[in-house]
Design an enzyme around this catalytic site. Sequence first.
Site, PDB file in Angstrom:
ATOM      1  N   THR A  20     -22.076  18.896  17.993  1.00 28.26           N
ATOM      2  CA  THR A  20     -21.634  18.909  16.586  1.00 28.26           C
ATOM      3  C   THR A  20     -20.449  17.988  16.307  1.00 28.26           C
ATOM      4  O   THR A  20     -19.802  18.119  15.262  1.00 28.26           O
ATOM      5  CB  THR A  20     -21.220  20.339  16.157  1.00 28.26           C
ATOM      6  OG1 THR A  20     -20.077  20.728  16.938  1.00 28.26           O
ATOM      7  CG2 THR A  20     -22.335  21.346  16.339  1.00 28.26           C
ATOM      8  N   TRP A  21     -20.157  17.086  17.237  1.00 29.95           N
ATOM      9  CA  TRP A  21     -19.006  16.185  17.014  1.00 29.95           C
ATOM     10  C   TRP A  21     -19.266  15.377  15.742  1.00 29.95           C
ATOM     11  O   TRP A  21     -20.401  14.897  15.548  1.00 29.95           O
ATOM     12  CB  TRP A  21     -18.845  15.260  18.222  1.00 29.95           C
ATOM     13  CG  TRP A  21     -17.531  14.532  18.248  1.00 29.95           C
ATOM     14  CD1 TRP A  21     -16.434  14.766  17.473  1.00 29.95           C
ATOM     15  CD2 TRP A  21     -17.186  13.443  19.114  1.00 29.95           C
ATOM     16  NE1 TRP A  21     -15.424  13.898  17.816  1.00 29.95           N
ATOM     17  CE2 TRP A  21     -15.852  13.078  18.810  1.00 29.95           C
ATOM     18  CE3 TRP A  21     -17.858  12.741  20.131  1.00 29.95           C
ATOM     19  CZ2 TRP A  21     -15.187  12.045  19.471  1.00 29.95           C
ATOM     20  CZ3 TRP A  21     -17.205  11.714  20.787  1.00 29.95           C
ATOM     21  CH2 TRP A  21     -15.875  11.373  20.460  1.00 29.95           C
ATOM     22  N   ASP A  49     -22.557  23.557  20.553  1.00 33.00           N
ATOM     23  CA  ASP A  49     -21.306  23.107  21.154  1.00 33.00           C
ATOM     24  C   ASP A  49     -20.394  22.507  20.093  1.00 33.00           C
ATOM     25  O   ASP A  49     -20.797  21.614  19.349  1.00 33.00           O
ATOM     26  CB  ASP A  49     -21.605  22.033  22.216  1.00 33.00           C
ATOM     27  CG  ASP A  49     -20.339  21.462  22.818  1.00 33.00           C
ATOM     28  OD1 ASP A  49     -19.785  22.112  23.726  1.00 33.00           O
ATOM     29  OD2 ASP A  49     -19.885  20.385  22.376  1.00 33.00           O
ATOM     30  N   TYR A  54     -12.717  18.605  17.006  1.00 31.49           N
ATOM     31  CA  TYR A  54     -13.643  17.859  16.155  1.00 31.49           C
ATOM     32  C   TYR A  54     -13.262  18.013  14.687  1.00 31.49           C
ATOM     33  O   TYR A  54     -13.396  19.088  14.093  1.00 31.49           O
ATOM     34  CB  TYR A  54     -15.098  18.325  16.383  1.00 31.49           C
ATOM     35  CG  TYR A  54     -15.598  18.138  17.808  1.00 31.49           C
ATOM     36  CD1 TYR A  54     -14.976  17.260  18.689  1.00 31.49           C
ATOM     37  CD2 TYR A  54     -16.695  18.847  18.280  1.00 31.49           C
ATOM     38  CE1 TYR A  54     -15.417  17.090  19.994  1.00 31.49           C
ATOM     39  CE2 TYR A  54     -17.153  18.680  19.597  1.00 31.49           C
ATOM     40  CZ  TYR A  54     -16.497  17.807  20.440  1.00 31.49           C
ATOM     41  OH  TYR A  54     -16.934  17.650  21.729  1.00 31.49           O
ATOM     42  N   GLN A 164     -18.492  20.327  31.487  1.00 37.01           N
ATOM     43  CA  GLN A 164     -19.182  19.512  30.471  1.00 37.01           C
ATOM     44  C   GLN A 164     -18.711  18.063  30.610  1.00 37.01           C
ATOM     45  O   GLN A 164     -17.519  17.782  30.484  1.00 37.01           O
ATOM     46  CB  GLN A 164     -18.876  20.043  29.063  1.00 37.01           C
ATOM     47  CG  GLN A 164     -19.636  19.282  28.006  1.00 37.01           C
ATOM     48  CD  GLN A 164     -19.405  19.785  26.591  1.00 37.01           C
ATOM     49  OE1 GLN A 164     -18.972  19.043  25.708  1.00 37.01           O
ATOM     50  NE2 GLN A 164     -19.710  21.046  26.343  1.00 37.01           N
ATOM     51  N   TYR A 192     -22.933  15.716  27.896  1.00 40.84           N
ATOM     52  CA  TYR A 192     -22.630  15.302  26.523  1.00 40.84           C
ATOM     53  C   TYR A 192     -22.999  13.835  26.281  1.00 40.84           C
ATOM     54  O   TYR A 192     -23.166  13.073  27.228  1.00 40.84           O
ATOM     55  CB  TYR A 192     -21.189  15.634  26.126  1.00 40.84           C
ATOM     56  CG  TYR A 192     -20.026  14.843  26.683  1.00 40.84           C
ATOM     57  CD1 TYR A 192     -19.801  13.510  26.336  1.00 40.84           C
ATOM     58  CD2 TYR A 192     -19.078  15.465  27.493  1.00 40.84           C
ATOM     59  CE1 TYR A 192     -18.692  12.824  26.793  1.00 40.84           C
ATOM     60  CE2 TYR A 192     -17.964  14.780  27.967  1.00 40.84           C
ATOM     61  CZ  TYR A 192     -17.767  13.449  27.611  1.00 40.84           C
ATOM     62  OH  TYR A 192     -16.666  12.771  28.063  1.00 40.84           O
ATOM     63  N   LEU A 195     -27.620  10.809  24.227  1.00 42.37           N
ATOM     64  CA  LEU A 195     -28.322   9.724  23.533  1.00 42.37           C
ATOM     65  C   LEU A 195     -27.457   8.467  23.465  1.00 42.37           C
ATOM     66  O   LEU A 195     -27.731   7.568  22.659  1.00 42.37           O
ATOM     67  CB  LEU A 195     -28.704  10.172  22.103  1.00 42.37           C
ATOM     68  CG  LEU A 195     -29.555  11.440  22.015  1.00 42.37           C
ATOM     69  CD1 LEU A 195     -29.762  11.831  20.553  1.00 42.37           C
ATOM     70  CD2 LEU A 195     -30.899  11.231  22.694  1.00 42.37           C
TER      71      LEU A 195
HETATM   72  P1  NAP Z   1     -25.194  11.816  21.203  1.00 47.02           P
HETATM   73  O1  NAP Z   1     -25.666  13.189  21.030  1.00 47.02           O
HETATM   74  O2  NAP Z   1     -25.534  11.073  22.434  1.00 47.02           O
HETATM   75  O3  NAP Z   1     -25.660  10.917  19.976  1.00 47.02           O
HETATM   76  C1  NAP Z   1     -25.515  11.300  18.645  1.00 47.02           C
HETATM   77  C2  NAP Z   1     -26.067  10.171  17.798  1.00 47.02           C
HETATM   78  O4  NAP Z   1     -27.475  10.049  18.042  1.00 47.02           O
HETATM   79  C3  NAP Z   1     -25.884  10.364  16.313  1.00 47.02           C
HETATM   80  O5  NAP Z   1     -25.585   9.110  15.747  1.00 47.02           O
HETATM   81  C4  NAP Z   1     -27.262  10.843  15.859  1.00 47.02           C
HETATM   82  O6  NAP Z   1     -27.531  10.424  14.537  1.00 47.02           O
HETATM   83  C5  NAP Z   1     -28.173  10.135  16.808  1.00 47.02           C
HETATM   84  N1  NAP Z   1     -29.426  10.860  17.038  1.00 47.02           N
HETATM   85  C6  NAP Z   1     -29.607  12.186  17.243  1.00 47.02           C
HETATM   86  N2  NAP Z   1     -30.901  12.489  17.427  1.00 47.02           N
HETATM   87  C7  NAP Z   1     -31.574  11.319  17.309  1.00 47.02           C
HETATM   88  C8  NAP Z   1     -32.938  10.960  17.379  1.00 47.02           C
HETATM   89  N3  NAP Z   1     -33.886  11.881  17.624  1.00 47.02           N
HETATM   90  N4  NAP Z   1     -33.270   9.652  17.200  1.00 47.02           N
HETATM   91  C9  NAP Z   1     -32.331   8.705  16.970  1.00 47.02           C
HETATM   92  N5  NAP Z   1     -31.026   8.986  16.899  1.00 47.02           N
HETATM   93  C10 NAP Z   1     -30.638  10.280  17.067  1.00 47.02           C
HETATM   94  O7  NAP Z   1     -23.600  11.689  21.059  1.00 47.02           O
HETATM   95  P2  NAP Z   1     -22.402  12.716  20.860  1.00 47.02           P
HETATM   96  O8  NAP Z   1     -22.438  13.356  19.540  1.00 47.02           O
HETATM   97  O9  NAP Z   1     -21.173  11.980  21.289  1.00 47.02           O
HETATM   98  O10 NAP Z   1     -22.628  13.815  22.017  1.00 47.02           O
HETATM   99  C11 NAP Z   1     -23.308  15.023  21.801  1.00 47.02           C
HETATM  100  C12 NAP Z   1     -22.344  16.205  21.743  1.00 47.02           C
HETATM  101  O11 NAP Z   1     -21.640  16.341  22.970  1.00 47.02           O
HETATM  102  C13 NAP Z   1     -21.227  16.042  20.715  1.00 47.02           C
HETATM  103  O12 NAP Z   1     -21.708  16.190  19.402  1.00 47.02           O
HETATM  104  C14 NAP Z   1     -20.261  17.081  21.203  1.00 47.02           C
HETATM  105  O13 NAP Z   1     -20.697  18.376  20.830  1.00 47.02           O
HETATM  106  C15 NAP Z   1     -20.363  16.890  22.723  1.00 47.02           C
HETATM  107  N6  NAP Z   1     -19.326  15.960  23.262  1.00 47.02           N
HETATM  108  C16 NAP Z   1     -18.395  16.472  24.118  1.00 47.02           C
HETATM  109  C17 NAP Z   1     -17.400  15.659  24.634  1.00 47.02           C
HETATM  110  C18 NAP Z   1     -16.365  16.239  25.551  1.00 47.02           C
HETATM  111  O14 NAP Z   1     -15.350  15.581  25.827  1.00 47.02           O
HETATM  112  N7  NAP Z   1     -16.577  17.428  26.055  1.00 47.02           N
HETATM  113  C19 NAP Z   1     -17.362  14.291  24.309  1.00 47.02           C
HETATM  114  C20 NAP Z   1     -18.363  13.784  23.474  1.00 47.02           C
HETATM  115  C21 NAP Z   1     -19.342  14.626  22.962  1.00 47.02           C
HETATM  116  P3  NAP Z   1     -27.627  11.503  13.334  1.00 47.02           P
HETATM  117  O15 NAP Z   1     -26.288  12.155  13.266  1.00 47.02           O
HETATM  118  O16 NAP Z   1     -27.976  10.666  12.163  1.00 47.02           O
HETATM  119  O17 NAP Z   1     -28.716  12.476  13.705  1.00 47.02           O
END
Ligand code: NAP
Length: 284
Positions: A20-21, A49, A54, A164, A192, A195
């Site tokens: 949900t970032w 998550d 965030y 994580q 995390y 994608l």
């Molecule tokens: P991600 O999930 O790898 O990528 C998100 C991106 O991919 C968004 O731009 C989304 O666009 C796009 N997307 C999603 N589904 C898709 C699909 N089926 N086809 C094409 N594009 C798609 O990146 P993230 O948000 O950085 O990582 C996921 C989660 O991990 C975060 O939201 C957070 O909860 C967690 N996180 C944790 C840490 C940590 O330090 N613990 C760090 C980074 C992230 P749309 O929004 O338009 O769908």
Amino acid sequence: MKRTVKFKNGQSVPALGMGTWNMGDDATRRSDEIASLRTGLDLGLNVIDTAEMYGNGRSENVVGEAIKGRRDEVFLVTKVLPSNASRQAAIKSCKASLKRLGTDFIDLYLLHWRGSVPLEETIEAFEKLQEEGHIGSWGVSNFDVADMEELLDIPQGASCMTNQVLYCLEHRGIEFDLLDQDRASHLVTMAYSPLGQGGGMLRNQTLVNIARQHQTSLGPASPAQIALAWVLRQSSVLAIPKAGSAKHLKENVAAQEIILTAEDLAALDKAFAPPTRAVPLEVI
Ligand code: NAP
């Protein structure tokens, strides 16, 4: 194939969860984000998550709204900032998160990354929160091999449920050591940014070519679905992609249908080389 992962306290959850970032940062996307999370719950993705960091609590607010009336369906994960991870500040942070999330219980509470507060002190706060019934269990995030060793050496460190970390095709460092270390300690590894944050990784030609050879119940597979299926192939890994729309969410759910062949995996190893030596944990 819908895999599950099992935490060492015996709790099982789907291996595909929801990140949900950035949710809540753009008011015009809010209703789509809420629809995405609710669609995920409808389709059985109960891990959500979030983190106090965030959007300074905006993401937790969105999650709170999305799960209103459905708290029982959710396995809720949020994180405390390292600067708030002291004995007293962690308790205060947790209560503020609970308020924004509109609940009295967090299933899994994580230390977002390691800061200057001694680990013993943070664990003490986590154990207190658990005893008082505010959290179900606790874990860490962005901990490298040596950090995990130090943590597991501390009395109560063994209660840690998860680490994580960043894991996707273009960041494979954990395959060399951390992933197996987590497995040996019966920790679930939460992946995390699976994608690659929706960036250039998804335009890689090998990924595009492999996508052309696969189908899901929604139609031709996309590079994002292949990238996600690749992360989901690992046992004990819980992937938490962020989908800002119900369309992306459904595509991510359908990615679980994809079974990558040995040829696909070999081609991906060529395009995104696996680590051949220990590398410091990469973080975003
Ligand atoms: P991600 O999930 O790898 O990528 C998100 C991106 O991919 C968004 O731009 C989304 O666009 C796009 N997307 C999603 N589904 C898709 C699909 N089926 N086809 C094409 N594009 C798609 O990146 P993230 O948000 O950085 O990582 C996921 C989660 O991990 C975060 O939201 C957070 O909860 C967690 N996180 C944790 C840490 C940590 O330090 N613990 C760090 C980074 C992230 P749309 O929004 O338009 O769908």
